[in-house]
Design a protein around this motif. Structure first.
Motif, PDB file in Angstrom:
ATOM      1  N   HIS A  81       0.849  -1.045   0.071  1.00  0.00           N
ATOM      2  CA  HIS A  81       0.062   0.023   0.004  1.00  0.00           C
ATOM      3  C   HIS A  81       0.899   1.154  -0.092  1.00  0.00           C
ATOM      4  CE1 HIS A  81      -2.950  -2.873   1.577  1.00  0.00           C
ATOM      5  NE2 HIS A  81      -3.707  -2.157   1.082  1.00  0.00           N
ATOM      6  N   LEU A  82       1.038   1.847  -1.118  1.00  0.00           N
ATOM      7  CA  LEU A  82       1.607   3.145  -1.142  1.00  0.00           C
ATOM      8  C   LEU A  82       0.547   4.358  -0.975  1.00  0.00           C
ATOM      9  CD1 LEU A  82       4.292   5.098  -1.933  1.00  0.00           C
ATOM     10  CD2 LEU A  82       3.692   4.441  -4.483  1.00  0.00           C
ATOM     11  N   GLN A  83       0.911   5.257  -0.181  1.00  0.00           N
ATOM     12  CA  GLN A  83      -0.012   6.411   0.039  1.00  0.00           C
ATOM     13  C   GLN A  83       0.427   7.425  -0.553  1.00  0.00           C
ATOM     14  OE1 GLN A  83      -2.012   5.995   3.086  1.00  0.00           O
ATOM     15  NE2 GLN A  83      -3.109   7.927   2.228  1.00  0.00           N
ATOM     16  N   CYS A  84      -0.279   7.855  -1.809  1.00  0.00           N
ATOM     17  CA  CYS A  84       0.041   8.946  -2.661  1.00  0.00           C
ATOM     18  C   CYS A  84      -0.461  10.235  -2.296  1.00  0.00           C
ATOM     19  CB  CYS A  84      -0.626   8.518  -3.813  1.00  0.00           C
ATOM     20  SG  CYS A  84       0.070   7.105  -4.723  1.00  0.00           S
ATOM     21  N   ARG A  85      -1.662  10.231  -1.753  1.00  0.00           N
ATOM     22  CA  ARG A  85      -2.249  11.428  -1.003  1.00  0.00           C
ATOM     23  C   ARG A  85      -3.051  10.958   0.184  1.00  0.00           C
ATOM     24  NH1 ARG A  85      -4.861  13.561  -6.551  1.00  0.00           N
ATOM     25  NH2 ARG A  85      -2.941  14.368  -7.410  1.00  0.00           N
ATOM     26  N   GLY A  86      -3.040  11.919   1.168  1.00  0.00           N
ATOM     27  CA  GLY A  86      -3.811  11.792   2.312  1.00  0.00           C
ATOM     28  C   GLY A  86      -2.844  11.152   3.291  1.00  0.00           C
ATOM     29  N   SER A 109      -3.006   7.507   6.435  1.00  0.00           N
ATOM     30  CA  SER A 109      -3.678   6.197   6.870  1.00  0.00           C
ATOM     31  C   SER A 109      -3.183   5.811   7.821  1.00  0.00           C
ATOM     32  CB  SER A 109      -3.879   5.333   5.819  1.00  0.00           C
ATOM     33  OG  SER A 109      -2.606   4.789   5.148  1.00  0.00           O
ATOM     34  N   LEU A 110      -3.839   4.968   8.628  1.00  0.00           N
ATOM     35  CA  LEU A 110      -3.501   3.999   9.752  1.00  0.00           C
ATOM     36  C   LEU A 110      -3.479   2.599   9.405  1.00  0.00           C
ATOM     37  CD1 LEU A 110      -1.949   3.791  12.644  1.00  0.00           C
ATOM     38  CD2 LEU A 110      -4.214   3.916  13.589  1.00  0.00           C
ATOM     39  N   HIS A 111      -2.548   1.853   9.305  1.00  0.00           N
ATOM     40  CA  HIS A 111      -2.442   0.718   8.512  1.00  0.00           C
ATOM     41  C   HIS A 111      -2.268  -0.384   9.709  1.00  0.00           C
ATOM     42  CE1 HIS A 111      -0.699  -3.256   7.145  1.00  0.00           C
ATOM     43  NE2 HIS A 111      -1.363  -3.061   6.240  1.00  0.00           N
ATOM     44  N   ARG A 112      -3.045  -1.442  10.031  1.00  0.00           N
ATOM     45  CA  ARG A 112      -2.969  -2.277  11.142  1.00  0.00           C
ATOM     46  C   ARG A 112      -2.897  -3.789  10.539  1.00  0.00           C
ATOM     47  NH1 ARG A 112      -7.006   1.368  13.494  1.00  0.00           N
ATOM     48  NH2 ARG A 112      -6.403   2.502  15.061  1.00  0.00           N
ATOM     49  N   GLN A 113      -1.867  -4.511  11.119  1.00  0.00           N
ATOM     50  CA  GLN A 113      -1.904  -5.859  10.745  1.00  0.00           C
ATOM     51  C   GLN A 113      -1.347  -6.686  11.869  1.00  0.00           C
ATOM     52  OE1 GLN A 113       0.007  -7.412   7.057  1.00  0.00           O
ATOM     53  NE2 GLN A 113      -1.887  -8.805   6.880  1.00  0.00           N
ATOM     54  N   GLY A 114      -1.959  -7.573  12.609  1.00  0.00           N
ATOM     55  CA  GLY A 114      -1.522  -8.391  13.664  1.00  0.00           C
ATOM     56  C   GLY A 114      -1.259  -7.431  14.672  1.00  0.00           C
ATOM     57  N   ARG A 115      -0.072  -7.225  15.349  1.00  0.00           N
ATOM     58  CA  ARG A 115      -0.160  -6.263  16.425  1.00  0.00           C
ATOM     59  C   ARG A 115       0.770  -5.220  15.824  1.00  0.00           C
ATOM     60  NH1 ARG A 115       2.967 -10.533  20.779  1.00  0.00           N
ATOM     61  NH2 ARG A 115       0.903 -11.714  20.945  1.00  0.00           N
ATOM     62  N   ALA A 116       1.153  -5.162  14.583  1.00  0.00           N
ATOM     63  CA  ALA A 116       1.754  -3.818  14.122  1.00  0.00           C
ATOM     64  C   ALA A 116       0.676  -2.634  13.626  1.00  0.00           C
ATOM     65  CB  ALA A 116       2.761  -4.406  12.663  1.00  0.00           C
ATOM     66  N   GLU A 117       1.143  -1.490  13.944  1.00  0.00           N
ATOM     67  CA  GLU A 117       0.569  -0.305  13.460  1.00  0.00           C
ATOM     68  C   GLU A 117       1.457   0.526  12.774  1.00  0.00           C
ATOM     69  OE1 GLU A 117      -1.604   2.469  16.636  1.00  0.00           O
ATOM     70  OE2 GLU A 117      -3.028   0.834  16.168  1.00  0.00           O
ATOM     71  N   SER A 118       0.910   1.221  11.678  1.00  0.00           N
ATOM     72  CA  SER A 118       1.915   2.115  10.912  1.00  0.00           C
ATOM     73  C   SER A 118       1.006   3.364  10.375  1.00  0.00           C
ATOM     74  CB  SER A 118       2.553   1.342   9.772  1.00  0.00           C
ATOM     75  OG  SER A 118       3.154   0.387  10.108  1.00  0.00           O
ATOM     76  N   LEU A 119       1.494   4.506  10.856  1.00  0.00           N
ATOM     77  CA  LEU A 119       0.771   5.644  10.202  1.00  0.00           C
ATOM     78  C   LEU A 119       1.665   5.910   9.202  1.00  0.00           C
ATOM     79  CD1 LEU A 119      -1.042   8.056  10.659  1.00  0.00           C
ATOM     80  CD2 LEU A 119       0.559   9.061  11.825  1.00  0.00           C
ATOM     81  N   LEU A 120       0.752   6.245   7.810  1.00  0.00           N
ATOM     82  CA  LEU A 120       1.510   6.311   6.553  1.00  0.00           C
ATOM     83  C   LEU A 120       0.942   8.024   6.249  1.00  0.00           C
ATOM     84  CD1 LEU A 120       0.539   3.155   4.705  1.00  0.00           C
ATOM     85  CD2 LEU A 120       2.717   3.756   5.839  1.00  0.00           C
ATOM     86  N   GLU A 121       1.763   8.349   5.601  1.00  0.00           N
ATOM     87  CA  GLU A 121       1.634   9.688   4.982  1.00  0.00           C
ATOM     88  C   GLU A 121       2.065   9.808   3.539  1.00  0.00           C
ATOM     89  OE1 GLU A 121       2.416  13.250   7.250  1.00  0.00           O
ATOM     90  OE2 GLU A 121       2.415  12.224   9.059  1.00  0.00           O
ATOM     91  N   ALA A 122       1.630  10.974   2.559  1.00  0.00           N
ATOM     92  CA  ALA A 122       1.999  10.817   1.328  1.00  0.00           C
ATOM     93  C   ALA A 122       3.661  10.385   1.055  1.00  0.00           C
ATOM     94  CB  ALA A 122       1.803  12.074   0.663  1.00  0.00           C
ATOM     95  N   GLY A 123       3.745   9.222   0.307  1.00  0.00           N
ATOM     96  CA  GLY A 123       5.132   8.755  -0.151  1.00  0.00           C
ATOM     97  C   GLY A 123       5.503   7.632   0.704  1.00  0.00           C
ATOM     98  N   ASP A 124       4.726   7.377   1.790  1.00  0.00           N
ATOM     99  CA  ASP A 124       5.131   6.086   2.819  1.00  0.00           C
ATOM    100  C   ASP A 124       4.327   4.921   2.256  1.00  0.00           C
ATOM    101  OD1 ASP A 124       6.593   8.014   4.479  1.00  0.00           O
ATOM    102  OD2 ASP A 124       4.838   8.000   5.943  1.00  0.00           O
ATOM    103  N   PHE A 125       4.913   3.634   2.601  1.00  0.00           N
ATOM    104  CA  PHE A 125       4.353   2.746   2.173  1.00  0.00           C
ATOM    105  C   PHE A 125       4.518   1.517   3.136  1.00  0.00           C
ATOM    106  CE2 PHE A 125       8.508   2.481   0.038  1.00  0.00           C
ATOM    107  CZ  PHE A 125       8.894   1.279   0.269  1.00  0.00           C
ATOM    108  N   VAL A 126       3.575   0.455   2.958  1.00  0.00           N
ATOM    109  CA  VAL A 126       3.621  -0.647   4.055  1.00  0.00           C
ATOM    110  C   VAL A 126       3.566  -1.972   3.000  1.00  0.00           C
ATOM    111  CG1 VAL A 126       1.242  -0.828   4.398  1.00  0.00           C
ATOM    112  CG2 VAL A 126       2.837  -1.682   5.909  1.00  0.00           C
ATOM    113  N   ILE A 127       4.297  -2.993   3.403  1.00  0.00           N
ATOM    114  CA  ILE A 127       4.175  -4.126   2.771  1.00  0.00           C
ATOM    115  C   ILE A 127       3.685  -5.277   3.782  1.00  0.00           C
ATOM    116  CG2 ILE A 127       5.045  -6.148   1.399  1.00  0.00           C
ATOM    117  CD1 ILE A 127       7.426  -4.028   0.570  1.00  0.00           C
ATOM    118  N   GLY A 128       2.372  -5.897   3.445  1.00  0.00           N
ATOM    119  CA  GLY A 128       1.838  -6.707   4.554  1.00  0.00           C
ATOM    120  C   GLY A 128       1.414  -8.192   3.572  1.00  0.00           C
ATOM    121  N   SER A 129       0.832  -9.163   4.307  1.00  0.00           N
ATOM    122  CA  SER A 129       0.202 -10.165   3.860  1.00  0.00           C
ATOM    123  C   SER A 129      -1.213 -10.285   3.413  1.00  0.00           C
ATOM    124  CB  SER A 129       0.617 -11.313   5.012  1.00  0.00           C
ATOM    125  OG  SER A 129      -0.220 -12.476   4.615  1.00  0.00           O
ATOM    126  N   PRO A 130      -1.792 -10.606   2.700  1.00  0.00           N
ATOM    127  CA  PRO A 130      -3.067 -10.731   2.284  1.00  0.00           C
ATOM    128  C   PRO A 130      -3.568 -11.900   2.865  1.00  0.00           C
ATOM    129  CG  PRO A 130      -1.998 -11.310   0.167  1.00  0.00           C
ATOM    130  CD  PRO A 130      -0.866 -10.734   1.274  1.00  0.00           C
TER     131      PRO A 130
END
Length: 179
Positions: A80-85, A87-108
């Protein structure tokens, strides 16, 4: 590469937009759902595939997106690459605040959620094996914010440029372009 498909809620009655969007996102990424606090949901999304890469570029008003984990014969990852805006990404015990330019790789294959402001993302689901072969310590990077302003995350600024954003002035200076 298949044809790029565009979906939008602008021609859908306001009281039917969220139901339309939920049907759409579940067809593209099985187990995905969207909730909003109000009835003013609007969204637009492009969808395409290139080989084993399943990609979407959604843009919508503030929403809460979730995905139930699913089994598959091949282990995959989702970026998930945050282009605008934001987001708060949560998976398992991990929590990541993303802003424009940030990304997170997770498991579907494991449930995750995104609490999103009005936003634009680039989302790519792909086989895990090719990346695992090239990235030592990949498991330690999963479900963690990868900063677009960091040396390892610098490629996200280029990707955001393709989404229509340019990143921060520091990102542009670091990548050799003028501010």
């Amino acid at each position: 590469m298949n044809v790029v498909q565009r979906y939008a809620t602008d021609a859908i009655a306001p009281d039917q937009r969220l139901a339309y969007w939920n049907d759409l996102v579940d067809r593209i990424y099985t187990g995905t759902y969207v909730n909003t606090q109000g009835r003013d949901f609007t969204g637009e999304m492009w969808s395409w595939t290139v080989g084993d890469l399943a990609m979407i570029r959604p843009r919508s008003t503030a929403s809460f997106v979730g995905r139930q984990g699913h089994d598959a014969a091949q282990e995959r990852l989702i970026l998930h690459l945050q282009c605008r805006g934001r987001s708060l990404h949560r998976q398992g015990r991990a929590e990541s605040l993303l802003e424009a330019g940030d990304f997170v790789i997770g498991s579907p294959h494991q449930a995750y959620t995104l609490d999103l402001s009005a936003h634009e993302l680039l989302v790519v689901e792909f086989p895990r094996a090719p990346l695992a072969e090239r990235v030592p310590g990949l498991d330690d990077m999963l479900s963690r914010r990868l900063c677009g302003a960091s040396p390892g995350g610098g490629c996200s600024t280029i990707s955001c440029a393709r989404c229509g954003t340019r990143g921060t002035r520091a990102d542009r200076t670091r990548n050799g372009s003028r501010a």
